[in-house]
Design a protein around this motif. Structure first.
Motif, PDB file in Angstrom:
ATOM      1  N   PRO A 116       0.796  -1.233   0.000  1.00 15.39           N
ATOM      2  CA  PRO A 116       0.000   0.000   0.000  1.00 15.39           C
ATOM      3  C   PRO A 116       0.831   1.287   0.000  1.00 15.39           C
ATOM      4  CG  PRO A 116      -0.090  -1.062   2.142  1.00 15.39           C
ATOM      5  CD  PRO A 116       0.615  -2.007   1.226  1.00 15.39           C
ATOM      6  N   ARG A 117       2.153   1.187   0.040  1.00 13.80           N
ATOM      7  CA  ARG A 117       2.983   2.394  -0.056  1.00 13.80           C
ATOM      8  C   ARG A 117       3.114   2.878  -1.497  1.00 13.80           C
ATOM      9  NH1 ARG A 117       7.345  -0.543   2.932  1.00 13.80           N
ATOM     10  NH2 ARG A 117       8.219  -0.490   0.854  1.00 13.80           N
ATOM     11  N   TYR A 118       2.753   2.027  -2.465  1.00 15.58           N
ATOM     12  CA  TYR A 118       2.963   2.368  -3.858  1.00 15.58           C
ATOM     13  C   TYR A 118       1.700   2.975  -4.480  1.00 15.58           C
ATOM     14  CZ  TYR A 118       7.312  -0.141  -3.421  1.00 15.58           C
ATOM     15  OH  TYR A 118       8.555  -0.536  -3.021  1.00 15.58           O
ATOM     16  N   PRO A 119       1.864   4.046  -5.275  1.00 13.06           N
ATOM     17  CA  PRO A 119       0.710   4.768  -5.834  1.00 13.06           C
ATOM     18  C   PRO A 119      -0.234   3.908  -6.673  1.00 13.06           C
ATOM     19  CG  PRO A 119       2.730   6.036  -6.151  1.00 13.06           C
ATOM     20  CD  PRO A 119       3.136   4.690  -5.606  1.00 13.06           C
ATOM     21  N   LYS A 120       0.282   2.963  -7.452  1.00 10.34           N
ATOM     22  CA  LYS A 120      -0.597   2.120  -8.290  1.00 10.34           C
ATOM     23  C   LYS A 120      -1.521   1.269  -7.414  1.00 10.34           C
ATOM     24  CE  LYS A 120       0.706   2.198 -12.772  1.00 10.34           C
ATOM     25  NZ  LYS A 120      -0.029   2.036 -13.967  1.00 10.34           N
ATOM     26  N   VAL A 121      -0.991   0.746  -6.326  1.00 11.49           N
ATOM     27  CA  VAL A 121      -1.800  -0.067  -5.414  1.00 11.49           C
ATOM     28  C   VAL A 121      -2.905   0.800  -4.805  1.00 11.49           C
ATOM     29  CG1 VAL A 121      -1.767  -1.451  -3.306  1.00 11.49           C
ATOM     30  CG2 VAL A 121       0.115  -1.641  -4.949  1.00 11.49           C
ATOM     31  N   VAL A 122      -2.546   2.006  -4.386  1.00 13.96           N
ATOM     32  CA  VAL A 122      -3.527   2.930  -3.808  1.00 13.96           C
ATOM     33  C   VAL A 122      -4.577   3.309  -4.856  1.00 13.96           C
ATOM     34  CG1 VAL A 122      -3.847   5.219  -2.784  1.00 13.96           C
ATOM     35  CG2 VAL A 122      -1.907   3.798  -2.085  1.00 13.96           C
ATOM     36  N   ALA A 123      -4.134   3.559  -6.088  1.00 19.43           N
ATOM     37  CA  ALA A 123      -5.080   3.931  -7.156  1.00 19.43           C
ATOM     38  C   ALA A 123      -6.094   2.817  -7.406  1.00 19.43           C
ATOM     39  CB  ALA A 123      -4.307   4.255  -8.437  1.00 19.43           C
ATOM     40  N   HIS A 124      -5.639   1.573  -7.423  1.00 16.76           N
ATOM     41  CA  HIS A 124      -6.570   0.463  -7.629  1.00 16.76           C
ATOM     42  C   HIS A 124      -7.496   0.294  -6.433  1.00 16.76           C
ATOM     43  CE1 HIS A 124      -5.272  -0.947 -11.508  1.00 16.76           C
ATOM     44  NE2 HIS A 124      -4.008  -0.933 -11.110  1.00 16.76           N
ATOM     45  N   ALA A 125      -6.995   0.518  -5.225  1.00 18.29           N
ATOM     46  CA  ALA A 125      -7.844   0.443  -4.033  1.00 18.29           C
ATOM     47  C   ALA A 125      -8.930   1.518  -4.091  1.00 18.29           C
ATOM     48  CB  ALA A 125      -6.997   0.598  -2.771  1.00 18.29           C
ATOM     49  N   ILE A 126      -8.567   2.701  -4.527  1.00 14.62           N
ATOM     50  CA  ILE A 126      -9.560   3.787  -4.672  1.00 14.62           C
ATOM     51  C   ILE A 126     -10.610   3.396  -5.701  1.00 14.62           C
ATOM     52  CG2 ILE A 126      -9.879   6.158  -5.509  1.00 14.62           C
ATOM     53  CD1 ILE A 126      -7.102   6.765  -4.224  1.00 14.62           C
ATOM     54  N   HIS A 127     -10.164   2.790  -6.801  1.00 13.35           N
ATOM     55  CA  HIS A 127     -11.106   2.338  -7.831  1.00 13.35           C
ATOM     56  C   HIS A 127     -12.099   1.320  -7.249  1.00 13.35           C
ATOM     57  CE1 HIS A 127     -12.693   0.993 -11.667  1.00 13.35           C
ATOM     58  NE2 HIS A 127     -12.444  -0.245 -11.281  1.00 13.35           N
ATOM     59  N   HIS A 128     -11.591   0.320  -6.508  1.00 10.76           N
ATOM     60  CA  HIS A 128     -12.482  -0.667  -5.879  1.00 10.76           C
ATOM     61  C   HIS A 128     -13.424   0.017  -4.883  1.00 10.76           C
ATOM     62  CE1 HIS A 128     -10.397  -3.900  -7.761  1.00 10.76           C
ATOM     63  NE2 HIS A 128      -9.333  -3.870  -6.989  1.00 10.76           N
ATOM     64  N   PHE A 129     -12.886   0.956  -4.114  1.00 17.75           N
ATOM     65  CA  PHE A 129     -13.670   1.676  -3.108  1.00 17.75           C
ATOM     66  C   PHE A 129     -14.854   2.385  -3.758  1.00 17.75           C
ATOM     67  CE2 PHE A 129     -14.595   5.384  -0.470  1.00 17.75           C
ATOM     68  CZ  PHE A 129     -14.656   4.828   0.794  1.00 17.75           C
ATOM     69  N   GLN A 130     -14.599   3.075  -4.863  1.00 15.83           N
ATOM     70  CA  GLN A 130     -15.657   3.807  -5.550  1.00 15.83           C
ATOM     71  C   GLN A 130     -16.607   2.879  -6.300  1.00 15.83           C
ATOM     72  OE1 GLN A 130     -13.181   6.449  -7.869  1.00 15.83           O
ATOM     73  NE2 GLN A 130     -13.423   8.112  -6.371  1.00 15.83           N
ATOM     74  N   LYS A 131     -16.065   1.929  -7.038  1.00 11.42           N
ATOM     75  CA  LYS A 131     -16.880   1.037  -7.871  1.00 11.42           C
ATOM     76  C   LYS A 131     -17.863   0.225  -7.040  1.00 11.42           C
ATOM     77  CE  LYS A 131     -16.624  -2.704 -11.232  1.00 11.42           C
ATOM     78  NZ  LYS A 131     -15.764  -3.598 -12.015  1.00 11.42           N
TER      79      LYS A 131
END
Length: 156
Positions: free
Chosen positions: A121-136
């Motif tokens: 979770p320190r890496y931006p791509k991982v956070v970006a995908h987590a945000i996508h799952h969170f919103q979707k």
């Protein structure tokens, strides 16, 4: 999880028990990455109903899923793990763990990973995908956590 080539008519299932102290590096980086199979293992921890608060209530007997990729044609990245998550929510074996009675993804997701660069979770791509799952999936919370550095060999 080493994966070898199948030897037709030579293999039989074997159950073994070994007791030894684990002493592995954080990641076993592949020597010949383009010639290996890369497994991504997903497992659900199930909390027994009516037992919340008791450590014994958390079991490791939930469903599991293994995605295997060719090191020659693809790799393990934040995007492949995000794709695997979307696959998990469609599998009937994970239905009771991931979805509520109305068929929606449960509002809180916990992800425990070994801390590799493709899922940390320190890496931006991982956070970006987590945000996508969170919103979707209209989540209330998503927690992604790892073991301390040097301790991934002990990740249950």
């Amino acid at each position: 999880m080493p994966i070898g080539l199948a030897a037709a008519n030579k293999q039989a299932p074997v159950l073994m028990h070994m007791e030894y102290r684990v002493s592995l590096p954080d990641h076993d980086w592949m020597i010949a990455a383009r010639h290996k199979l890369i497994p991504s293992v997903y497992a659900a921890c199930v909390i027994q109903n009516g037992e919340i608060g008791r450590p014994e209530a958390v079991t490791y007997s939930g469903p599991s899923y293994i995605a295997i990729r060719s090191g020659k044609h693809s790799s393990s990245t934040a995007s492949t793990h995000a794709f695997d998550f979307e696959k998990l929510i469609t599998l009937t074996q994970f239905r009771n763990v991931i979805k509520d009675n109305c068929g929606r993804v449960k509002p809180v997701i916990f992800v425990s990973s070994d801390g590799g660069p493709d899922e940390n979770p320190r890496y931006p791509k991982v956070v970006a995908h987590a945000i996508h799952h969170f919103q979707k999936h209209d989540l209330d919370a998503i927690f992604i956590f790892t073991n301390a550095p040097g301790r991934s060999a002990f990740n249950r």
